[in-house]
Design a protein around this motif. Structure first.
Motif, PDB file in Angstrom:
ATOM      1  N   GLU A 202       0.830  -1.204   0.000  1.00  0.00           N
ATOM      2  CA  GLU A 202       0.000   0.000   0.000  1.00  0.00           C
ATOM      3  C   GLU A 202       0.867   1.257   0.000  1.00  0.00           C
ATOM      4  O   GLU A 202       0.544   2.252  -0.673  1.00  0.00           O
ATOM      5  CB  GLU A 202      -0.937  -0.002   1.205  1.00  0.00           C
ATOM      6  N   ASP A 206       0.874   4.225  -2.863  1.00  0.00           N
ATOM      7  CA  ASP A 206       0.733   5.641  -2.501  1.00  0.00           C
ATOM      8  C   ASP A 206       1.908   6.461  -3.047  1.00  0.00           C
ATOM      9  O   ASP A 206       1.726   7.592  -3.527  1.00  0.00           O
ATOM     10  CB  ASP A 206       0.657   5.797  -0.984  1.00  0.00           C
ATOM     11  N   ALA A 209       1.576   7.094  -6.755  1.00  0.00           N
ATOM     12  CA  ALA A 209       0.599   8.157  -7.015  1.00  0.00           C
ATOM     13  C   ALA A 209       1.221   9.532  -6.793  1.00  0.00           C
ATOM     14  O   ALA A 209       0.953  10.486  -7.552  1.00  0.00           O
ATOM     15  CB  ALA A 209      -0.630   7.970  -6.126  1.00  0.00           C
ATOM     16  N   HIS A 243      -7.979  -6.612  -3.424  1.00  0.00           N
ATOM     17  CA  HIS A 243      -7.925  -5.373  -2.631  1.00  0.00           C
ATOM     18  C   HIS A 243      -6.871  -4.428  -3.191  1.00  0.00           C
ATOM     19  O   HIS A 243      -7.114  -3.207  -3.323  1.00  0.00           O
ATOM     20  CB  HIS A 243      -7.618  -5.717  -1.178  1.00  0.00           C
ATOM     21  N   GLN A 245      -5.660  -4.327  -6.271  1.00  0.00           N
ATOM     22  CA  GLN A 245      -6.062  -3.844  -7.592  1.00  0.00           C
ATOM     23  C   GLN A 245      -7.096  -2.731  -7.481  1.00  0.00           C
ATOM     24  O   GLN A 245      -7.050  -1.756  -8.241  1.00  0.00           O
ATOM     25  CB  GLN A 245      -6.577  -5.012  -8.426  1.00  0.00           C
ATOM     26  N   GLU A 246      -7.993  -2.860  -6.529  1.00  0.00           N
ATOM     27  CA  GLU A 246      -8.975  -1.806  -6.316  1.00  0.00           C
ATOM     28  C   GLU A 246      -8.294  -0.544  -5.789  1.00  0.00           C
ATOM     29  O   GLU A 246      -8.643   0.578  -6.191  1.00  0.00           O
ATOM     30  CB  GLU A 246     -10.041  -2.278  -5.334  1.00  0.00           C
ATOM     31  N   ARG A 247      -7.300  -0.711  -4.924  1.00  0.00           N
ATOM     32  CA  ARG A 247      -6.576   0.452  -4.401  1.00  0.00           C
ATOM     33  C   ARG A 247      -5.838   1.180  -5.531  1.00  0.00           C
ATOM     34  O   ARG A 247      -5.820   2.413  -5.585  1.00  0.00           O
ATOM     35  CB  ARG A 247      -5.580   0.011  -3.323  1.00  0.00           C
ATOM     36  N   ARG A 249      -6.704   1.285  -8.659  1.00  0.00           N
ATOM     37  CA  ARG A 249      -7.696   2.013  -9.446  1.00  0.00           C
ATOM     38  C   ARG A 249      -8.106   3.314  -8.748  1.00  0.00           C
ATOM     39  O   ARG A 249      -8.224   4.364  -9.379  1.00  0.00           O
ATOM     40  CB  ARG A 249      -8.916   1.131  -9.700  1.00  0.00           C
ATOM     41  N   SER A 250      -8.305   3.246  -7.444  1.00  0.00           N
ATOM     42  CA  SER A 250      -8.736   4.436  -6.712  1.00  0.00           C
ATOM     43  C   SER A 250      -7.657   5.515  -6.690  1.00  0.00           C
ATOM     44  O   SER A 250      -7.967   6.708  -6.610  1.00  0.00           O
ATOM     45  CB  SER A 250      -9.128   4.055  -5.279  1.00  0.00           C
ATOM     46  N   LEU A 251      -6.390   5.108  -6.779  1.00  0.00           N
ATOM     47  CA  LEU A 251      -5.282   6.068  -6.782  1.00  0.00           C
ATOM     48  C   LEU A 251      -4.961   6.559  -8.193  1.00  0.00           C
ATOM     49  O   LEU A 251      -4.117   7.452  -8.362  1.00  0.00           O
ATOM     50  CB  LEU A 251      -4.030   5.418  -6.181  1.00  0.00           C
ATOM     51  N   GLY A 252      -5.589   5.984  -9.200  1.00  0.00           N
ATOM     52  CA  GLY A 252      -5.336   6.396 -10.572  1.00  0.00           C
ATOM     53  C   GLY A 252      -4.024   5.907 -11.140  1.00  0.00           C
ATOM     54  O   GLY A 252      -3.460   6.536 -12.046  1.00  0.00           O
ATOM     55  N   ALA A 254      -3.598   2.393 -11.940  1.00  0.00           N
ATOM     56  CA  ALA A 254      -3.805   1.033 -12.447  1.00  0.00           C
ATOM     57  C   ALA A 254      -3.160   0.837 -13.814  1.00  0.00           C
ATOM     58  O   ALA A 254      -2.657  -0.259 -14.126  1.00  0.00           O
ATOM     59  CB  ALA A 254      -5.301   0.715 -12.515  1.00  0.00           C
TER      60      ALA A 254
END
Length: 388
Positions: A202, A206, A209, A243, A245-247, A249-252, A254
């Motif tokens: 994680e 971060d 990003a 989890h 992969q979804e993170r 996507r949410s951070l832009g 992916a």
């Protein structure tokens, strides 16, 4: 010399099994007769077979990963075959086993399936007895080995044994021909290893990003490669890859990621060498910190050395020691801003990757399995002679 090996082995999916597989092959190539005793249905080792153990000169265990069978077998062998020389590689110093090493059919096995944090709380509740038991075994072992010097010092102090009985022998790696860095534009980063919580992934996402925000035009990518279903000491947390992969996507980020899950061993070298540097953002577990300090190393870092690639790593475990050879850079674990700065520095000055790669390749050459196997062979010969 005949050496009995107590260790998890493939097809088990964990780092110690991978290490033991390479270790066994290297020792056999060095002329050591490495044999593996029979195991029982409960996952324990058969320590009663007189026909097997009377022909053994030394037993060597691979301890770590929260596993108990090897620890229990060493206890039993010291009672049943007191003239047998005993030794162990301790992968997670400063402790030997970290949690109660009850037989696999007991409470420890059931607790592994309990939801977090119950397994950890059980280990903490029984820690005083576990530590006393570890110290008793350590006092009776003829030699212990750690994969880092930091780990050796910590282990000797915590187990209250003479430092001369704890030996540093680095993690071995295969001998590979040098390979130039990728020539494609942009920096290619690699996360390699088993994928599970606690690896700081994680933090890595971060950090990516942050770098993308500050350097929108910079070309860099990250490959996530490794085992997606490892054997864990304290159970799992559901579909962790989903989890992540979804993170992403949410951070832009992916679109910056490539996933190479469950990478076969035959593809590891090409995978590592097709990147400029490896990133290992591990975090030390705050729960385990209540029991002790984990000062081992990483099989992934060993692959980086073998393949001649530098590493950006956190200061968890003993990574600071492992990267003190100029083969990478260390950042403060859990600090995604610090990790972003390390990645940005590499993006801004890609030549850093070449400097790290040269130092990594030199270290990998010194740590080839043939050299490491000879160090173990010499230690075993001296240990058996002293026991006699």
């Amino acid at each position: 010399m005949k050496v009995a090996l107590l260790a998890p082995l493939p097809p088990l999916q964990n780092g110690i099994a991978d290490y033991a597989h390479g270790w066994r092959a290297a020792l056999r190539d060095a002329g050591v007769d490495v044999v593996v005793p029979a195991s029982g249905e409960d996952g324990g080792w058969d320590t009663r077979d007189a026909a097997f153990w009377r022909d053994v000169d030394l037993v060597h265990a691979q301890l770590g990963g929260g596993r108990g069978p090897e620890f229990v077998a060493l206890e039993q062998l010291r009672v049943r075959w007191p003239k047998l020389a005993t030794s162990a590689t301790v992968h997670d110093p400063e402790r030997l086993v970290w949690r109660s090493p009850d037989p696999a059919k007991g409470l420890a096995r059931k607790a592994a399936a309990w939801p977090r944090p119950l397994p950890q709380l059980l280990a903490l509740a029984g820690d005083r007895n576990t530590l006393a038991r570890e110290r008793r075994l350590a006092a009776g072992l003829d030699a212990m080995v750690t994969l880092t010097r930091t780990g050796a010092a910590c282990l000797a102090e915590r187990m209250r044994v003479d430092p001369d009985r704890v030996h540093f022998i680095a993690h071995g790696n295969p001998a590979l021909p040098p390979s130039p860095l990728p020539t494609a534009a942009g920096v290619r980063l690699l996360y390699f290893g088993f994928i599970y919580p606690g690896k700081g992934i994680e933090d890595l996402f971060d950090a990516l990003a942050l770098v993308r925000r500050d350097r929108a035009q910079a070309g860099f990518t990250l490959t996530m490669a490794g085992g997606s279903a490892p054997e864990l000491a304290f159970g799992s947390r559901g579909n962790y890859v989903a989890h992540l992969q979804e993170r992403a996507r949410s951070l832009g980020i992916a679109d910056m990621l490539q996933w190479r899950l469950d990478l076969p061993e035959t593809a590891i070298v090409d995978c590592v060498q097709s990147h400029h540097a490896m990133v290992l953002p591990y975090r030390d577990s705050r729960k385990l910190a209540l029991l002790g300090r984990m000062r081992g190393t990483s099989g992934a870092l060993s692959w980086a050395n073998a393949c001649g690639r530098g590493v950006i790593a956190s200061d968890a475990r003993a990574f600071a020691e492992e990267l003190s050879h100029g083969n990478g850079v260390v950042f403060a674990q859990g600090n995604s801003q610090a990790l972003a700065q390390c990645i940005s520095a590499l993006v801004d000055a890609p030549a850093l990757a070449g400097d790290w790669a040269a130092k990594a390749a030199a270290l990998g050459k010194r740590r080839q399995w043939s050299t490491i196997a000879q160090e173990f062979s010499d230690l075993f010969a001296a240990t058996v002679e002293a026991k006699r």
